[in-house]
Design a protein around this motif. Structure first.
Motif, short mmCIF file in Angstrom:
data_model
loop_
_atom_site.label_atom_id
_atom_site.label_comp_id
_atom_site.label_asym_id
_atom_site.label_seq_id
_atom_site.Cartn_x
_atom_site.Cartn_y
_atom_site.Cartn_z
N VAL A 14 -28.97 -33.11 -18.52
CA VAL A 14 -28.20 -32.73 -17.32
C VAL A 14 -29.15 -32.30 -16.19
O VAL A 14 -28.94 -32.67 -15.04
CB VAL A 14 -27.15 -31.65 -17.65
CG1 VAL A 14 -26.51 -31.11 -16.39
CG2 VAL A 14 -26.08 -32.23 -18.58
N ALA A 17 -30.55 -35.33 -14.52
CA ALA A 17 -29.55 -35.96 -13.67
C ALA A 17 -29.36 -35.18 -12.37
O ALA A 17 -29.27 -35.77 -11.29
CB ALA A 17 -28.23 -36.11 -14.43
N ILE A 18 -29.30 -33.86 -12.48
CA ILE A 18 -29.13 -33.02 -11.29
C ILE A 18 -30.31 -33.20 -10.34
O ILE A 18 -30.13 -33.34 -9.12
CB ILE A 18 -28.96 -31.53 -11.68
CG1 ILE A 18 -27.60 -31.32 -12.35
CG2 ILE A 18 -29.13 -30.63 -10.47
CD1 ILE A 18 -27.44 -29.96 -13.01
N VAL A 21 -29.96 -36.76 -8.61
CA VAL A 21 -28.95 -36.90 -7.56
C VAL A 21 -29.24 -35.97 -6.38
O VAL A 21 -28.81 -36.25 -5.27
CB VAL A 21 -27.50 -36.70 -8.07
CG1 VAL A 21 -27.13 -37.75 -9.09
CG2 VAL A 21 -27.27 -35.31 -8.60
N ARG A 30 -23.90 -38.77 -4.93
CA ARG A 30 -24.35 -37.58 -5.69
C ARG A 30 -23.35 -37.32 -6.82
O ARG A 30 -22.62 -36.34 -6.80
CB ARG A 30 -24.49 -36.38 -4.75
CG ARG A 30 -25.66 -36.55 -3.83
CD ARG A 30 -25.97 -35.30 -3.09
NE ARG A 30 -27.18 -35.51 -2.29
CZ ARG A 30 -27.61 -34.68 -1.41
NH1 ARG A 30 -26.95 -33.56 -1.18
NH2 ARG A 30 -28.70 -34.93 -0.74
N ILE A 32 -22.66 -37.47 -11.11
CA ILE A 32 -23.15 -37.51 -12.49
C ILE A 32 -21.93 -37.74 -13.38
O ILE A 32 -20.94 -37.02 -13.28
CB ILE A 32 -23.84 -36.19 -12.89
CG1 ILE A 32 -25.05 -35.92 -11.99
CG2 ILE A 32 -24.25 -36.22 -14.37
CD1 ILE A 32 -25.65 -34.54 -12.16
N ARG A 33 -22.02 -38.74 -14.22
CA ARG A 33 -20.92 -39.04 -15.16
C ARG A 33 -21.43 -38.77 -16.57
O ARG A 33 -22.48 -39.27 -16.96
CB ARG A 33 -20.50 -40.50 -15.01
CG ARG A 33 -19.34 -40.87 -15.92
CD ARG A 33 -18.84 -42.28 -15.66
NE ARG A 33 -18.32 -42.33 -14.29
CZ ARG A 33 -18.54 -43.33 -13.45
NH1 ARG A 33 -19.27 -44.35 -13.79
NH2 ARG A 33 -18.02 -43.31 -12.23
N ILE A 47 -24.90 -40.47 -20.20
CA ILE A 47 -25.03 -39.78 -18.92
C ILE A 47 -25.56 -40.80 -17.92
O ILE A 47 -26.56 -41.47 -18.18
CB ILE A 47 -25.98 -38.56 -19.01
CG1 ILE A 47 -25.44 -37.56 -20.04
CG2 ILE A 47 -26.16 -37.91 -17.64
CD1 ILE A 47 -26.34 -36.38 -20.29
N GLU A 48 -24.86 -40.92 -16.80
CA GLU A 48 -25.33 -41.81 -15.76
C GLU A 48 -25.30 -41.11 -14.42
O GLU A 48 -24.45 -40.25 -14.18
CB GLU A 48 -24.56 -43.13 -15.72
CG GLU A 48 -23.12 -43.03 -15.28
CD GLU A 48 -22.41 -44.36 -15.32
OE1 GLU A 48 -21.95 -44.81 -14.26
OE2 GLU A 48 -22.30 -44.95 -16.42
N ASN A 49 -26.25 -41.46 -13.60
CA ASN A 49 -26.35 -40.86 -12.28
C ASN A 49 -27.10 -41.80 -11.35
O ASN A 49 -27.87 -42.64 -11.79
CB ASN A 49 -27.06 -39.51 -12.35
CG ASN A 49 -28.44 -39.61 -12.96
OD1 ASN A 49 -28.57 -39.51 -14.18
ND2 ASN A 49 -29.47 -39.81 -12.16
#
Length: 112
Positions: A14, A17-18, A21, A30, A32-33, A47-49
């Motif tokens: 996470v 990803a943060i 984005v 911006r 995050i899935r 996790i995709e971003n």
């Protein structure tokens, strides 16, 4: 799984990803899935971003190499890979244009 390993796995994924984005200039990207599901005796975490697509992704040992100062960055993906290996799981990374996909697969019962 030990709770510390679960925390490390999710926290690193996470946070990566943060950070990615956060560098994207288009506010609409911006995003995050995160999807977690159980399927056929394994837990799948996806996790995709979006990321700044101008950065050329380089791969080493099956994980992306950081584009930042390696003295302070780049340990997150190695940590994710090590936790997965410890429990007999695997990590897959795929980049599609400006979208980063991280797939983590862990068996529900690991012999460690």
């Amino acid at each position: 799984m030990h709770s510390g390993d679960i925390y490390s796995l999710i926290q690193n994924a996470v946070n990566n990803a943060i950070n990615a984005v956060g560098a994207v200039t288009d506010d609409g990207k911006r995003i995050i899935r995160i999807m977690v599901r159980q399927q056929s005796g394994v837990v799948c975490i996806h996790i995709e971003n979006y990321f700044d697509g101008s950065v050329q992704m380089q791969f080493k040992d099956g994980v992306p190499v950081t584009g930042q100062d390696t003295r302070y960055h780049g340990f997150g993906m190695r940590s994710i890979k090590n936790v997965c290996k410890k429990y007999g799981g695997k990590v897959d990374v795929e980049v599609e244009e400006d979208i980063f996909n991280l797939d983590i697969t862990l068996p529900l019962k690991a012999d460690i």
